[in-house]
Each structure stands twice: as structure tokens, then as C-alpha cells.
Design a protein around this motif. Structure first.
Motif, mmCIF file in Angstrom:
data_model
loop_
_atom_site.group_PDB
_atom_site.id
_atom_site.type_symbol
_atom_site.label_atom_id
_atom_site.label_comp_id
_atom_site.label_asym_id
_atom_site.label_seq_id
_atom_site.Cartn_x
_atom_site.Cartn_y
_atom_site.Cartn_z
ATOM 1 N N ALA A 1 46.009 52.713 45.918
ATOM 2 C CA ALA A 1 47.389 52.450 46.320
ATOM 3 C C ALA A 1 48.147 51.681 45.234
ATOM 4 C CB ALA A 1 47.414 51.662 47.627
ATOM 5 N N VAL A 2 47.494 50.704 44.617
ATOM 6 C CA VAL A 2 48.135 49.928 43.546
ATOM 7 C C VAL A 2 48.544 50.841 42.399
ATOM 8 C CG1 VAL A 2 47.745 48.143 41.794
ATOM 9 C CG2 VAL A 2 46.949 47.779 44.141
ATOM 10 N N HIS A 3 47.629 51.715 41.984
ATOM 11 C CA HIS A 3 47.913 52.597 40.850
ATOM 12 C C HIS A 3 48.946 53.667 41.209
ATOM 13 C CE1 HIS A 3 43.634 51.373 39.375
ATOM 14 N NE2 HIS A 3 44.543 50.408 39.206
ATOM 15 N N ALA A 4 48.933 54.124 42.460
ATOM 16 C CA ALA A 4 49.941 55.092 42.901
ATOM 17 C C ALA A 4 51.343 54.489 42.863
ATOM 18 C CB ALA A 4 49.620 55.592 44.307
ATOM 19 N N ALA A 5 51.432 53.161 42.995
ATOM 20 C CA ALA A 5 52.719 52.470 42.921
ATOM 21 C C ALA A 5 53.144 52.208 41.481
ATOM 22 C CB ALA A 5 52.654 51.151 43.687
ATOM 23 N N GLY A 6 52.348 52.668 40.520
ATOM 24 C CA GLY A 6 52.692 52.487 39.115
ATOM 25 C C GLY A 6 52.356 51.120 38.566
ATOM 26 N N LEU A 7 51.364 50.436 39.177
ATOM 27 C CA LEU A 7 51.018 49.073 38.793
ATOM 28 C C LEU A 7 49.573 48.968 38.328
ATOM 29 C CD1 LEU A 7 52.680 47.170 41.773
ATOM 30 C CD2 LEU A 7 53.648 47.596 39.507
ATOM 31 N N VAL A 8 49.312 47.937 37.533
ATOM 32 C CA VAL A 8 47.960 47.552 37.133
ATOM 33 C C VAL A 8 47.774 46.109 37.579
ATOM 34 C CG1 VAL A 8 46.333 47.297 35.228
ATOM 35 C CG2 VAL A 8 48.122 49.055 35.113
ATOM 36 N N HIS A 9 46.743 45.820 38.361
ATOM 37 C CA HIS A 9 46.543 44.458 38.857
ATOM 38 C C HIS A 9 46.225 43.502 37.717
ATOM 39 C CE1 HIS A 9 44.460 41.041 40.707
ATOM 40 N NE2 HIS A 9 45.169 41.309 41.800
ATOM 41 N N ALA A 10 45.266 43.867 36.872
ATOM 42 C CA ALA A 10 44.935 43.150 35.637
ATOM 43 C C ALA A 10 44.263 41.796 35.842
ATOM 44 C CB ALA A 10 46.182 42.984 34.762
ATOM 45 N N ASP A 11 43.869 41.455 37.069
ATOM 46 C CA ASP A 11 43.199 40.170 37.285
ATOM 47 C C ASP A 11 42.191 40.262 38.425
ATOM 48 O OD1 ASP A 11 42.649 37.519 36.723
ATOM 49 O OD2 ASP A 11 44.242 36.734 38.006
ATOM 50 N N LEU A 12 41.512 41.398 38.538
ATOM 51 C CA LEU A 12 40.512 41.547 39.590
ATOM 52 C C LEU A 12 39.322 40.635 39.316
ATOM 53 C CD1 LEU A 12 40.418 45.405 40.203
ATOM 54 C CD2 LEU A 12 41.468 43.648 41.641
ATOM 55 N N ALA A 13 38.938 39.890 40.321
ATOM 56 C CA ALA A 13 37.800 38.979 40.256
ATOM 57 C C ALA A 13 37.431 38.626 41.689
ATOM 58 C CB ALA A 13 38.149 37.723 39.461
ATOM 59 N N PRO A 14 36.213 38.137 41.936
ATOM 60 C CA PRO A 14 35.798 37.841 43.313
ATOM 61 C C PRO A 14 36.722 36.904 44.075
ATOM 62 C CG PRO A 14 33.888 37.896 41.892
ATOM 63 C CD PRO A 14 35.077 38.018 40.995
ATOM 64 N N ASP A 15 37.359 35.942 43.400
ATOM 65 C CA ASP A 15 38.220 35.025 44.143
ATOM 66 C C ASP A 15 39.585 35.609 44.446
ATOM 67 O OD1 ASP A 15 38.905 34.932 41.494
ATOM 68 O OD2 ASP A 15 39.259 32.774 41.430
ATOM 69 N N ASN A 16 39.890 36.796 43.922
ATOM 70 C CA ASN A 16 41.128 37.491 44.264
ATOM 71 C C ASN A 16 40.890 38.632 45.245
ATOM 72 O OD1 ASN A 16 42.859 35.905 42.794
ATOM 73 N ND2 ASN A 16 42.766 37.184 40.960
ATOM 74 N N LEU A 17 39.697 38.698 45.809
ATOM 75 C CA LEU A 17 39.370 39.685 46.835
ATOM 76 C C LEU A 17 39.140 38.917 48.136
ATOM 77 C CD1 LEU A 17 36.998 41.990 44.763
ATOM 78 C CD2 LEU A 17 39.434 42.298 45.231
ATOM 79 N N LEU A 18 40.085 39.037 49.057
ATOM 80 C CA LEU A 18 40.093 38.218 50.266
ATOM 81 C C LEU A 18 39.833 39.069 51.498
ATOM 82 C CD1 LEU A 18 43.306 36.116 49.515
ATOM 83 C CD2 LEU A 18 40.968 35.689 48.753
ATOM 84 N N TYR A 19 39.334 38.439 52.556
ATOM 85 C CA TYR A 19 39.113 39.159 53.809
ATOM 86 C C TYR A 19 39.243 38.206 54.977
ATOM 87 C CZ TYR A 19 34.276 37.416 53.261
ATOM 88 O OH TYR A 19 33.166 36.627 53.086
ATOM 89 N N ASP A 20 39.297 38.778 56.167
ATOM 90 C CA ASP A 20 39.558 38.025 57.383
ATOM 91 C C ASP A 20 38.247 37.710 58.083
ATOM 92 O OD1 ASP A 20 40.669 36.833 59.561
ATOM 93 O OD2 ASP A 20 41.607 38.632 60.370
ATOM 94 N N GLY A 21 37.904 36.434 58.171
ATOM 95 C CA GLY A 21 36.691 36.040 58.894
ATOM 96 C C GLY A 21 35.427 36.463 58.181
ATOM 97 N N GLU A 22 34.567 37.218 58.885
ATOM 98 C CA GLU A 22 33.291 37.650 58.325
ATOM 99 C C GLU A 22 33.232 39.145 58.056
ATOM 100 O OE1 GLU A 22 30.911 35.524 57.460
ATOM 101 O OE2 GLU A 22 32.237 33.891 58.096
ATOM 102 N N ASP A 23 34.325 39.851 58.266
ATOM 103 C CA ASP A 23 34.312 41.309 58.188
ATOM 104 C C ASP A 23 34.699 41.778 56.787
ATOM 105 O OD1 ASP A 23 34.358 44.001 58.581
ATOM 106 O OD2 ASP A 23 35.889 43.981 60.155
ATOM 107 N N LEU A 24 33.717 42.164 55.988
ATOM 108 C CA LEU A 24 33.985 42.609 54.622
ATOM 109 C C LEU A 24 34.788 43.904 54.586
ATOM 110 C CD1 LEU A 24 30.516 41.783 53.046
ATOM 111 C CD2 LEU A 24 32.700 40.746 52.409
#
Length: 308
Positions: free
Chosen positions: A179-202
């Protein structure tokens, strides 16, 4: 009718209200600008809603007249992240704002507003982008975001992973990147602390923090950043300061998957030369240093993950 104030009380309140309105709308005998009057009226409403006995000179406990400031959860070099609670609905939210001492940092301000613009282009279940841009009372811009209390980085410190959990993370991450790339964007900072989730559900994992994201084909120098990204996850072309596209994010996702596979608890994380490992093979193809032989898109990687 029960609950109605006695007429004499309403008369006294009406008299005081007239004086209050005059104080709000005039200064030194001249009319205030409408925007200034609205701001003062909002602060009076805040005080009435909270039933406080006096109106303080500076009010910082409410944001945008709607969100109670509950806690600071991150204090970075340029920005802070706060936990907010909606005063009427009780829902939790996150607020990303410039640090007060960075209020005059033009580059940091522009990056935050760019991030707000990117958020308007990103609506996907595996992307946590800004949902609104606000102005704080002192003029600093701030971004309102969904509240996601857990990060992959936190999870990595708690316990090993199962291989099915790594596959779940891979599916969510690649779906979000598509979805990010389809919007014409590059995140450029992917790392474990920038991957978030709700509670315990990965399975609810979402890509967050678009602070140094770029338009496809841009370099970080184009937005006045001499060096951006994290060395452990940055592709060679990013470290070299070259123009970026979606394959840069694929490299980072491959490095993240390799790291998670090394932490598998079921004994299948370590490489076994005698056994085919589709998940490890996918991670390796994503994390190839050579841009030309790296997997070409998140969609291709998702098909490989599904075994298509």
C-alpha cells in the motif's frame, strides 16, 4: 421541570456571562481578532467541562479542545510522542509533536507536515499513518495517530518467536508496504521499533513513523537530510545517498525477517543446508545488497510467501 436553575440564578449567570464575553472579545477597548477570541472561548469551555475553580494562564492538559494529555511515551531528539484520551469518547490516541526546544527548527517542522500529508494518502489496515494534523497552543504542528501500545522491538526482548509468528509478521509487513509503494512513497526507516501492533496480536502489525519517508525517486538530500535511516536496515543505495524506490523498503523488511528467524524458539531458525526453508529464502531474496537482483515488489514477495 426538575433540574432547571432558579430564575434568580440564571439572571446572575447571564449578567456575569455578558462580562465574560466582553473580556473574551475585547482587549484595551478594541475587538480581538476572531481567531484569538475562539481560542480563548475554547479554553473557557475546557475549564467549565473540567469543573476547575480558576482559569490558568497557560493550559496544557487538553489538546485541540478534545484530547486529554495523559503521558509522554517517547522523548526523541526532535519529536515527542504523547498518549492522549478523547475527553468525550474515552478512546486512546497518540500525538507526535516537535519538542518545545525544536519549535523553530524549520527542517523538522517541514518533515512533520510532510508526514501529515503522507498520512492523507495512506489508509490501510497494516499502515499506522497520521490521521490528522493539529496546531498546539504555542503554534507547534502535531500529528494525531492511532494508539498502538506494542512494538516488534518490545516483543523481541520478551520471548523467542515461532515460525508461524514470523510468517504472520511477514504477511502484515509486506501487505502494508504494498500500500505504501502504491501511494508513490518509500518509508525509508523500517525497523522493529517502527512496527507496532495492538495488544498481543501480531496479525494487527502496522508500519508506523513516516518521519523520513520520501516520494519514489527522491533522495534524502532533497529534503535537507544529509543522512537518514538506520545502518542495520538501510539498503546500500540508501547509505550511498541515491534516489530510492520500494525496493529499499524490501531490503529492510528482509533484514528484519532474517533477525526474527534467528530468534525462533522451535529450532528452525538456524540455517540448515540440507533443508529448504521458504521463509529464509524469501528473507534472503529481499535483503540482497544488489538492487538489480533484489525482489522487485512487495506484491511479488507476498506471492512467494503464499507459495503462489
Amino acid at each position: 421541570m426538575s433540574g432547571e436553575a432558579p430564575p434568580q440564578d440564571l439572571e446572575a449567570i447571564a449578567t456575569r456571562f455578558a462580562a465574560l464575553w466582553q473580556a473574551l472579545s475585547q482587549a484595551d477597548g478594541e475587538l480581538r481578532p476572531p481567531a484569538e477570541t475562539r481560542l480563548l472561548a475554547d479554553r473557557v469551555r475546557d475549564a467549565l467541562d473540567r469543573r476547575v475553580g480558576r482559569l490558568e494562564a497557560v493550559e496544557t492538559s487538553f489538546i485541540a479542545n478534545s484530547f486529554a494529555l495523559e503521558a509522554m511515551v517517547h522523548d526523541g531528539a526532535l519529536t515527542q510522542i504523547h498518549q492522549l484520551r478523547h475527553r468525550d469518547l474515552g478512546t486512546l490516541h497518540a500525538l507526535k509533536a516537535l519538542r518545545p526546544d525544536q519549535a523553530d527548527n524549520v527542517v523538522a517542522r517541514d518533515l512533520l507536515l510532510r508526514e501529515a500529508g503522507f498520512g492523507a494518502r495512506l489508509r490501510h489496515r497494516h499502515v499506522a499513518a497520521a490521521t490528522a494534523a493539529l496546531r498546539l497552543a504555542d503554534g507547534r504542528p502535531a500529528l494525531l495517530m492511532d494508539w498502538l501500545p506494542s512494538s516488534l522491538s518490545d516483543r523481541m526482548r520478551k520471548a523467542p518467536f515461532r515460525r508461524d509468528e514470523v510468517a504472520t509478521i511477514a504477511a502484515a509487513l509486506l501487505s502494508g508496504l504494498e500500500a505504501v509503494h502504491a501511494a508513490g512513497l518509500v518509508h525509508a526507516d523500517l525497523a522493529p521499533d517502527n512496527l507496532l501492533y495492538d495488544g498481543e496480536d501480531l496479525a494487527t502489525l502496522r508500519i508506523a513513523d513516516f518521519g523520513i519517508a520520501l516520494e519514489t525517486g527522491q533522495r534524502h538530500a532533497d529534503v535537507d537530510l544529509a543522512r537518514a535511516g538506520r545502518e542495520s536496515f538501510s539498503a546500500p543505495e540508501q547509505q550511498a545517498g541515491k534516489p530510492l524506490d520500494g525496493r529499499t523498503d524490501l531490503y529492510a523488511s528482509g533484514r528484519i525477517l532474517q533477525m526474527l528467524l534467528e530468534r525462533c524458539a522451535d529450532g528452525q531458525g538456524a540455517q540448515d543446508p540440507l533443508r529448504e526453508d521458504p521463509l529464509r529464502e524469501l528473507a534472503g531474496k529481499l535483503a540482497r545488497p544488489d538492487l538489480e537482483v533484489r525482489l522487485s515488489s512487495a506484491g511479488v514477495a507476498l506471492a512467494m510467501l503464499r507459495g503462489d
